[in-house]
Design an enzyme around this catalytic site. Structure first.
Site: not given
Length: 424
Positions: A32, A112, A141, A192
């Site tokens: 990504d 995060r 996220d 992923s």
């Protein structure tokens, strides 16, 4: 392939093309963010600074990632060592017995928090008014990054390319191939991963559909399956000081090193991986495969030690507040004021969580087998079944009569009322 903007921007924190010159991209080096590094340059006609944050992930060669970013046109590529700072968040997770919906120790949510803090700091240092992330419009996220960053700096603007371009995984792979972007993912291996020292999250492929059985031997990166684990058990001794792990098998070490060691030995013994049907913030029901061996070991040890030094009422309230802490942390509410109140209780409660816990690892089982603390509420003279003068057993009948009085009274009233109804 059509990669034009298809999203109408409505939030005040969304960046607009032409209003900025430089964007700070949270860059992992995966599919990504590698695609978006090139895409942002093309679509927004701006320069990109790539920020890669070291949270103790093991799969990445950070220098290779830095070089990759520069080769894809990044103006600058920054690698930021945040292992020590992230370990402090992991310590908070241990004290809160972190668990979301059955086994997830909150690796991504905590990561995060750390990334958002650092990104705001780096953006300020490099005069970036815009930060880009690689989250989808269906994930948690995006809520965490954008919520935290705009909380820490209300003036910051955000780009979310994956949300804008509406490419699926196969289209992204095709875009990468067209632009000479090297990626690991292929159509035949669509998994992923999101990794830091506290957890490794696997998604994609068979994991997505709950009707399918995920081929764990192909998916797991840290953990053996029980069938692959050693036939001999492993005994560990963990020392805690005020709720924080400080030593392993008598050897003091920084928490980040202790975590990484437990990930290795725990993974070898098939500890701490979970299939989880998960309720996302945005309302979706999804499945993931989570690997958090060190987190599982430390939380199991901590929870048992905490129970030893706390009263039943303390443990009951702590369980409730731990659950609330975990759901708020998962739900992008780490900076919510009520979290400060919860932390105050958790920190106070953990002041007495000091001692040693012995665990046995064997083919996926993590069992606390012994523990000791100077603050233990266990009294051998009171608890033993052998003869002891310290516990007055003759006082028990009076206690039983008073303890049972409400139950007995209520039951007799119910019988009397039931009888009246029958007679009527």
């Amino acid at each position: 392939m059509n990669t034009k903007h298809i999203l109408s921007k409505t939030a005040s924190h969304e960046a607009i093309k032409g209003e900025f010159d430089t964007c700070l991209l949270l860059y992992s080096g995966g599919l990504d963010t590698s695609v978006m590094l090139k895409w942002i340059q093309e679509q927004y006609e701006c320069e990109v600074i790539a920020l890669t944050i070291d949270l103790g992930q093991t799969a990445d060669d950070l220098e290779d990632i830095k070089l990759k970013a520069l080769n894809l046109g990044a103006k600058e590529a920054i690698v930021y060592d945040a292992k020590e700072a992230f370990a402090e968040l992991c310590a908070e997770a241990v004290k809160a017995n972190a668990d979301y919906q059955g086994g997830y120790a909150l690796g991504c949510p905590l990561g995060r928090v750390a990334i958002s803090k650092i990104a705001i700091e780096v953006a300020k240092t490099h005069d970036c008014e815009v930060i880009a992330h690689g989250c989808t419009g269906k994930g948690n996220d995006q809520v965490r990054f954008e919520g935290y960053m705009t909380t820490l700096n209300p003036e910051i603007k955000i780009i979310a390319p994956v949300r804008e371009w509406a490419m699926g995984r196969e289209e992204e792979i095709a875009y990468a191939e067209q632009h000479g972007i090297p990626v690991i993912q292929k159509k035949e291996t669509p998994y992923s991963y999101d990794e830091n020292m506290w957890a490794n999250t696997g998604e994609g492929g068979e994991i997505e559909d709950p009707k399918l059985i995920p081929p764990l031997e192909k998916i797991l990166k840290w953990c053996n399956t029980p069938q692959q684990a050693p036939d001999e058990s492993l005994e560990l001794k963990i020392h805690f000081e005020q709720g924080v792990p400080v030593a392993l098998n008598g050897i003091e070490m920084p928490l980040e090193n202790l975590i990484q060691h437990l990930n290795s030995v725990g993974g070898e013994h098939a500890i701490g991986y979970f299939h989880l049907i998960e309720d996302r913030i945005v309302g979706l029901k999804v499945r993931g495969v989570y690997e958090n061996p060190a987190a599982h070991i430390l939380i199991q040890a901590h929870k048992n030690l905490e129970q030893l030094v706390s009263t039943r009422e303390e443990n009951e309230l702590k369980h409730f507040l731990d659950s609330k802490w975990s759901y708020l942390c998962y739900g992008a509410k780490y900076f919510e004021p009520v979290m400060d109140n919860i932390r105050s209780f958790i920190d106070k409660q953990n002041e007495k969580v000091t001692g040693v816990v012995i665990l046995k690892l064997y083919k996926g089982n993590c069992e606390v087998v012994a523990l000791d603390s100077p603050n233990s509420l266990f009294d051998h003279n009171l608890a033993t079944f052998n003869k002891s003068a310290d516990f007055n057993q003759n006082a028990s009948p009076g206690f039983i009569e008073l303890w049972n009085l409400p139950q007995k009274t209520a039951y007799q009233v119910k019988l009397k009322n039931d009888l009246k109804e029958v007679l009527v």
